[in-house]
Scaffold this motif. Sequence first.
Motif, mmCIF file in Angstrom:
data_model
loop_
_atom_site.group_PDB
_atom_site.id
_atom_site.type_symbol
_atom_site.label_atom_id
_atom_site.label_comp_id
_atom_site.label_asym_id
_atom_site.label_seq_id
_atom_site.Cartn_x
_atom_site.Cartn_y
_atom_site.Cartn_z
ATOM 1 N N GLY A 57 -14.401 5.634 -5.495
ATOM 2 C CA GLY A 57 -13.482 6.488 -6.401
ATOM 3 C C GLY A 57 -13.403 7.806 -6.377
ATOM 4 N N GLY A 58 -12.300 8.414 -6.607
ATOM 5 C CA GLY A 58 -11.914 9.709 -6.581
ATOM 6 C C GLY A 58 -11.410 10.058 -5.178
ATOM 7 N N ILE A 59 -11.181 9.114 -4.254
ATOM 8 C CA ILE A 59 -10.890 9.575 -3.021
ATOM 9 C C ILE A 59 -9.297 9.118 -2.730
ATOM 10 C CG2 ILE A 59 -10.974 8.836 -0.554
ATOM 11 C CD1 ILE A 59 -13.709 8.308 -0.743
ATOM 12 N N ASN A 60 -8.241 10.105 -2.413
ATOM 13 C CA ASN A 60 -7.121 9.922 -2.306
ATOM 14 C C ASN A 60 -6.638 9.249 -1.045
ATOM 15 O OD1 ASN A 60 -4.045 10.294 -1.918
ATOM 16 N ND2 ASN A 60 -4.155 11.718 -4.095
ATOM 17 N N PHE A 61 -5.879 8.211 -1.266
ATOM 18 C CA PHE A 61 -5.369 7.440 0.145
ATOM 19 C C PHE A 61 -4.548 8.233 0.920
ATOM 20 C CE2 PHE A 61 -3.735 4.211 2.884
ATOM 21 C CZ PHE A 61 -4.388 3.513 3.206
ATOM 22 N N THR A 62 -3.454 9.006 0.291
ATOM 23 C CA THR A 62 -2.667 9.843 0.897
ATOM 24 C C THR A 62 -3.325 10.962 1.709
ATOM 25 O OG1 THR A 62 -1.026 9.439 -1.015
ATOM 26 C CG2 THR A 62 -0.745 11.239 0.620
ATOM 27 N N LEU A 88 -11.547 2.314 -9.908
ATOM 28 C CA LEU A 88 -10.505 2.200 -10.630
ATOM 29 C C LEU A 88 -9.645 3.386 -10.376
ATOM 30 C CD1 LEU A 88 -12.062 1.299 -13.917
ATOM 31 C CD2 LEU A 88 -10.305 -0.033 -12.531
ATOM 32 N N GLY A 89 -8.186 3.121 -10.034
ATOM 33 C CA GLY A 89 -7.307 4.218 -9.645
ATOM 34 C C GLY A 89 -7.194 4.575 -8.165
ATOM 35 N N SER A 90 -7.961 4.310 -7.380
ATOM 36 C CA SER A 90 -8.135 4.483 -6.018
ATOM 37 C C SER A 90 -7.576 3.530 -4.977
ATOM 38 C CB SER A 90 -9.645 4.723 -5.437
ATOM 39 O OG SER A 90 -9.783 4.831 -4.187
ATOM 40 N N ILE A 91 -6.339 3.723 -4.546
ATOM 41 C CA ILE A 91 -5.784 2.901 -3.520
ATOM 42 C C ILE A 91 -6.772 2.453 -2.284
ATOM 43 C CG2 ILE A 91 -3.759 2.339 -2.235
ATOM 44 C CD1 ILE A 91 -2.188 4.555 -3.947
ATOM 45 N N ALA A 92 -7.247 3.386 -1.806
ATOM 46 C CA ALA A 92 -8.171 3.170 -0.741
ATOM 47 C C ALA A 92 -9.407 2.273 -1.000
ATOM 48 C CB ALA A 92 -8.818 4.525 -0.003
ATOM 49 N N GLY A 93 -9.840 2.668 -2.370
ATOM 50 C CA GLY A 93 -10.917 1.818 -2.971
ATOM 51 C C GLY A 93 -10.520 0.325 -3.031
ATOM 52 N N THR A 94 -9.193 0.159 -3.511
ATOM 53 C CA THR A 94 -8.949 -1.128 -3.806
ATOM 54 C C THR A 94 -8.550 -1.936 -2.555
ATOM 55 O OG1 THR A 94 -7.547 -0.399 -5.779
ATOM 56 C CG2 THR A 94 -6.964 -2.561 -4.796
ATOM 57 N N VAL A 95 -8.100 -1.341 -1.634
ATOM 58 C CA VAL A 95 -8.027 -1.962 -0.352
ATOM 59 C C VAL A 95 -9.312 -2.255 0.207
ATOM 60 C CG1 VAL A 95 -7.221 -1.632 2.150
ATOM 61 C CG2 VAL A 95 -6.034 -0.853 0.428
ATOM 62 N N PHE A 96 -10.468 -1.552 0.176
ATOM 63 C CA PHE A 96 -11.875 -1.728 0.638
ATOM 64 C C PHE A 96 -12.452 -2.831 -0.106
ATOM 65 C CE2 PHE A 96 -16.375 -0.283 0.707
ATOM 66 C CZ PHE A 96 -16.461 -0.763 2.246
ATOM 67 N N GLY A 97 -12.199 -2.672 -1.427
ATOM 68 C CA GLY A 97 -12.837 -3.698 -2.581
ATOM 69 C C GLY A 97 -12.119 -4.930 -2.060
ATOM 70 N N ILE A 143 0.812 -1.171 -0.039
ATOM 71 C CA ILE A 143 0.164 0.058 -0.115
ATOM 72 C C ILE A 143 0.635 1.251 0.083
ATOM 73 C CG2 ILE A 143 -1.560 1.276 1.438
ATOM 74 C CD1 ILE A 143 -2.743 -1.266 2.472
ATOM 75 N N ILE A 144 1.858 1.168 1.121
ATOM 76 C CA ILE A 144 2.758 2.354 0.854
ATOM 77 C C ILE A 144 3.463 2.737 -0.320
ATOM 78 C CG2 ILE A 144 4.611 3.260 2.119
ATOM 79 C CD1 ILE A 144 4.043 1.831 4.704
ATOM 80 N N PHE A 145 3.995 1.421 -1.040
ATOM 81 C CA PHE A 145 4.640 1.602 -2.171
ATOM 82 C C PHE A 145 3.938 2.278 -3.317
ATOM 83 C CE2 PHE A 145 5.581 -0.639 -6.379
ATOM 84 C CZ PHE A 145 6.614 -0.033 -6.562
ATOM 85 N N VAL A 146 2.791 1.630 -3.345
ATOM 86 C CA VAL A 146 1.812 1.979 -4.646
ATOM 87 C C VAL A 146 1.290 3.650 -4.374
ATOM 88 C CG1 VAL A 146 -0.440 1.717 -5.843
ATOM 89 C CG2 VAL A 146 0.956 -0.143 -5.190
ATOM 90 N N CYS A 147 1.145 3.959 -3.098
ATOM 91 C CA CYS A 147 0.915 5.482 -2.815
ATOM 92 C C CYS A 147 1.874 6.347 -3.297
ATOM 93 C CB CYS A 147 0.633 5.651 -1.063
ATOM 94 S SG CYS A 147 -0.945 5.021 -0.562
ATOM 95 N N PHE A 148 3.083 6.070 -2.884
ATOM 96 C CA PHE A 148 4.281 6.718 -3.391
ATOM 97 C C PHE A 148 4.428 6.594 -4.983
ATOM 98 C CE2 PHE A 148 5.771 6.768 1.211
ATOM 99 C CZ PHE A 148 5.977 8.032 1.370
ATOM 100 N N MET A 149 4.256 5.449 -5.259
ATOM 101 C CA MET A 149 4.371 5.500 -6.980
ATOM 102 C C MET A 149 3.443 6.509 -7.516
ATOM 103 S SD MET A 149 3.536 2.351 -9.397
ATOM 104 C CE MET A 149 2.028 3.195 -9.600
ATOM 105 N N LYS A 150 2.061 6.323 -7.289
ATOM 106 C CA LYS A 150 1.050 6.916 -7.776
ATOM 107 C C LYS A 150 1.267 8.531 -7.663
ATOM 108 C CE LYS A 150 -4.099 7.769 -7.690
ATOM 109 N NZ LYS A 150 -5.094 7.400 -6.851
ATOM 110 N N GLU A 151 2.104 8.862 -6.574
ATOM 111 C CA GLU A 151 2.324 10.449 -6.395
ATOM 112 C C GLU A 151 3.257 10.840 -6.893
ATOM 113 O OE1 GLU A 151 -0.177 12.310 -5.691
ATOM 114 O OE2 GLU A 151 -1.510 10.660 -5.207
#
Length: 307
Positions: free
Chosen positions: A280-285, A232-241, A149-157
């Motif tokens: 969707g559209g919610i930024n995990f960071t 799609l594209g939401s890290i928080a959403g992916t974790v939740f889903g 999760i941390i890696f993908v958060c940093f990678m996305k930003e």
Amino acid sequence: MGESLQSIVNLVDPYTLQILVNIGIAIVLALGLNVITGITGQLSLGHAAFMSIGAFTSAVITLRTGLPFSANLLLSGLITAFVGAAIGYPILRLTGDYLAICTLGFAEIVKVVFLNLDITNKALGLSVPPARSPIPMPIIVWVVAILSIIFVCFMKESRFGRALKAIRDDEIAAEAMGINIARYKVQSFAVGSFLAGVGGCLYAHFLSYINPSDFGFLKSVDILSMVVLGGLGSIAGTVFGASILAAAPEFLRFMSQYRMLVYGGLLVFLMVFRPNGLLGGINFTDLVLRAIGRKPATAEVNERHRK
């Protein structure tokens, strides 16, 4: 240290522990697909193939060598990433439905190959010995999930992540801005495949048995459903889903034959009432920054624009 960690794990009911571990593995797998499909916009229906490559690679390494589990985990991910990059280079010239069909065909090829290889014990599958690690497997799974999760958060930003999002939004405009689309797509596929290989390695050592039939088309659909459900594209959403759909089979055990029907109905409901997914559209960071009492970067930028 190993004994103290094991005593902590023993405090959790085995049934609950299995659900928690399944959720952790699902998060790693879904994050890998989210990099490819959610952030880069490349529809892939063959994610289970990369999961199987990581699982069988890990199993064979464990059976044939004496590598510690940490090295095994990393090696499984790297080999899967290499395969993903090698396959991604020719097929990522395609887009949309054509790419989806290609990845689906690749997944079926991988499944048939594993069903006919002696090293994978063909259709009988492999019994995987326990991981060579002093840390209990449930803790390893959740440490890897949190790091993913941390890696993908940093990678996305990062600059790399912004380039992937530009490709998703408009490939022609991204190329006009000087982004090497082919290179970034292959790198995205490699990153997603790496996480799928890591997830496959964890899956193999937790279940202690793997069979090529476990990694069919429906497994890819399961992972894709997690990403689409959360957004799609939401890290928080992916974790939740991933958390919801990984635990869903236990709650839907009384109607297991109709599980995919329930998934399909849920996705249709989302398309009508929540097209961007649940989160969707919610930024995990941004969520993390708000939790610790700091303003998200997007809010600061908006304030500067208003001034």
